[in-house]
Write a protein that holds these residues in place. Structure first.
Motif, PDB file in Angstrom:
ATOM      1  N   UNK A  97     -18.641 -22.628   3.415  1.00 21.28           N
ATOM      2  CA  UNK A  97     -18.688 -21.634   2.338  1.00 21.28           C
ATOM      3  C   UNK A  97     -18.738 -20.234   2.928  1.00 21.28           C
ATOM      4  N   UNK A  98     -17.828 -19.381   2.475  1.00 22.18           N
ATOM      5  CA  UNK A  98     -17.824 -17.990   2.907  1.00 22.18           C
ATOM      6  C   UNK A  98     -17.284 -17.102   1.791  1.00 22.18           C
ATOM      7  N   UNK A  99     -17.150 -15.790   2.055  1.00 21.34           N
ATOM      8  CA  UNK A  99     -16.727 -14.859   1.024  1.00 21.34           C
ATOM      9  C   UNK A  99     -15.211 -14.739   0.934  1.00 21.34           C
ATOM     10  N   UNK A 100     -14.515 -15.195   1.951  1.00 20.54           N
ATOM     11  CA  UNK A 100     -13.064 -15.020   1.965  1.00 20.54           C
ATOM     12  C   UNK A 100     -12.399 -16.192   2.673  1.00 20.54           C
ATOM     13  N   UNK A 101     -11.069 -16.224   2.646  1.00 19.45           N
ATOM     14  CA  UNK A 101     -10.305 -17.298   3.276  1.00 19.45           C
ATOM     15  C   UNK A 101      -9.530 -16.761   4.481  1.00 19.45           C
ATOM     16  N   UNK A 102      -8.752 -17.628   5.116  1.00 22.61           N
ATOM     17  CA  UNK A 102      -7.949 -17.206   6.257  1.00 22.61           C
ATOM     18  C   UNK A 102      -6.889 -16.167   5.874  1.00 22.61           C
ATOM     19  N   UNK A 103      -6.596 -16.041   4.590  1.00 21.08           N
ATOM     20  CA  UNK A 103      -5.644 -15.022   4.143  1.00 21.08           C
ATOM     21  C   UNK A 103      -6.102 -13.628   4.557  1.00 21.08           C
ATOM     22  N   UNK A 104      -7.414 -13.435   4.688  1.00 20.58           N
ATOM     23  CA  UNK A 104      -7.947 -12.132   5.086  1.00 20.58           C
ATOM     24  C   UNK A 104      -7.499 -11.733   6.481  1.00 20.58           C
ATOM     25  N   UNK A 105      -7.267 -12.730   7.346  1.00 20.85           N
ATOM     26  CA  UNK A 105      -6.796 -12.443   8.702  1.00 20.85           C
ATOM     27  C   UNK A 105      -5.406 -11.827   8.649  1.00 20.85           C
ATOM     28  N   UNK A 106      -4.492 -12.500   7.932  1.00 20.52           N
ATOM     29  CA  UNK A 106      -3.130 -11.971   7.811  1.00 20.52           C
ATOM     30  C   UNK A 106      -3.129 -10.613   7.120  1.00 20.52           C
ATOM     31  N   UNK A 107      -3.920 -10.475   6.087  1.00 21.02           N
ATOM     32  CA  UNK A 107      -3.966  -9.210   5.347  1.00 21.02           C
ATOM     33  C   UNK A 107      -4.363  -8.041   6.241  1.00 21.02           C
ATOM     34  N   UNK A 108      -5.330  -8.266   7.122  1.00 15.94           N
ATOM     35  CA  UNK A 108      -5.805  -7.201   8.012  1.00 15.94           C
ATOM     36  C   UNK A 108      -4.699  -6.760   8.963  1.00 15.94           C
ATOM     37  N   UNK A 109      -3.987  -7.710   9.545  1.00 17.05           N
ATOM     38  CA  UNK A 109      -2.926  -7.374  10.494  1.00 17.05           C
ATOM     39  C   UNK A 109      -1.729  -6.713   9.811  1.00 17.05           C
ATOM     40  N   UNK A 110      -1.356  -7.235   8.660  1.00 18.82           N
ATOM     41  CA  UNK A 110      -0.134  -6.770   8.012  1.00 18.82           C
ATOM     42  C   UNK A 110      -0.289  -5.406   7.344  1.00 18.82           C
ATOM     43  N   UNK A 111      -1.501  -4.880   7.306  1.00 23.15           N
ATOM     44  CA  UNK A 111      -1.685  -3.499   6.847  1.00 23.15           C
ATOM     45  C   UNK A 111      -1.010  -2.512   7.798  1.00 23.15           C
ATOM     46  N   UNK A 112      -1.028  -2.842   9.105  1.00 23.33           N
ATOM     47  CA  UNK A 112      -0.558  -1.899  10.113  1.00 23.33           C
ATOM     48  C   UNK A 112       0.545  -2.444  11.021  1.00 23.33           C
TER      49      UNK A 112
END
Length: 261
Positions: free
Chosen positions: A223-238
């Motif tokens: 259980x956590x606040x976010x999923x692995x999608x957060x990893x891709x989202x962080x990179x694809x910002x820049x």
């Protein structure tokens, strides 16, 4: 491991070299990336780097466990084969291995932890079935012989805590990325639904934790606040590569794949 002064700010984390990335690989570890055959992964990492690529491990494991597993394959900082960025705890954090910094984190708040543990215990969950992770360590119940036996070969990762359930219900707990609960089949279905309804991301799978002696509770909920999608989202910002490759084999990889489609 220290937090970057620019934590969660992708515009400040990535440098010019990162932004030149042509091929971006996101890869799960367990069941996906073969880290057992010495040299094979390192050869692949060299080839990725030679072709202006970036390899990002996106794992459900805690951060330092991921780094240790990569180093076992021969990947190292000096040669540049140790991946610069590692996503861990199902997307709750990203670490930068060359500076030993946490560059992204979505931690559980104390009130989140209280809610999760409270719901678990109310459903009849066993205190020894609770684990909690941050970047460096995995907390487990010190009084449980089964829990201590499970981590016998991974003492470097273990933070054995007396009365872990009470500790996690306190107000001083911070910087936890993930809570893992050992559950029965029935508890898995009910608790997963209840936790998702109040906004948590819940992954599940089978585990040998607490089942060494034939016990019935062989399922775990992460259980956590976010999923692995957060990893891709962080990179694809820049970072805007020509090609993105996502590799995974489990339920917790689905959100990562959906993010880049």
């Amino acid at each position: 491991m220290k937090k970057s002064q620019y934590i969660n700010d992708a515009s400040k984390i990535f440098d010019k070299e990162d932004r030149k990335t042509k091929i971006l690989f996101f890869s799960d570890k367990d069941g996906t990336t073969n880290m057992t055959k010495e040299g094979k992964l390192v050869d692949a990492l060299r080839e990725i780097k030679r072709n202006h690529g970036m390899y990002v491990l996106a794992s459900g494991r805690t951060g330092m466990d991921c780094v240790a597993e990569l180093e076992k394959t021969g990947a190292n900082r000096e040669e540049g084969t140790l991946p610069k960025y590692v996503g861990c705890d199902n997307g709750a954090a990203i670490i930068r291995t060359d500076t030993q910094e946490i560059v992204f984190q979505t931690a559980l708040l104390p009130e989140d932890t209280k809610k999760i543990i409270g719901m678990y215990l109310k459903m009849g969950g066993k205190p020894e079935g609770i684990r909690a992770t941050n970047i460096d360590k995995i907390m487990a119940e010190k009084s449980s012989p089964d829990a201590m036996e499970y981590y016998k070969g991974k003492q470097r990762l273990l933070n054995a805590v007396d009365d872990l359930a009470s500790y996690l219900m306190g107000d001083e707990v911070e910087n936890l990325n993930k809570i893992t609960l050992t559950v029965s089949e029935e508890q898995k279905i009910i608790l997963k639904e209840k936790l998702e309804k109040v906004g948590f991301y819940v992954d599940y799978g089978k585990s040998s934790f607490l089942s060494q002696h034939g016990k019935k509770d062989k399922w775990i909920l992460d259980i956590q606040k976010t999923s692995k999608a957060a990893i891709a989202n962080f990179f694809l910002q820049e970072i805007h590569p020509d090609t993105i490759v996502v590799m995974g084999n489990s339920y917790n990889d689905v959100e990562l794949m959906k993010k880049v489609i």
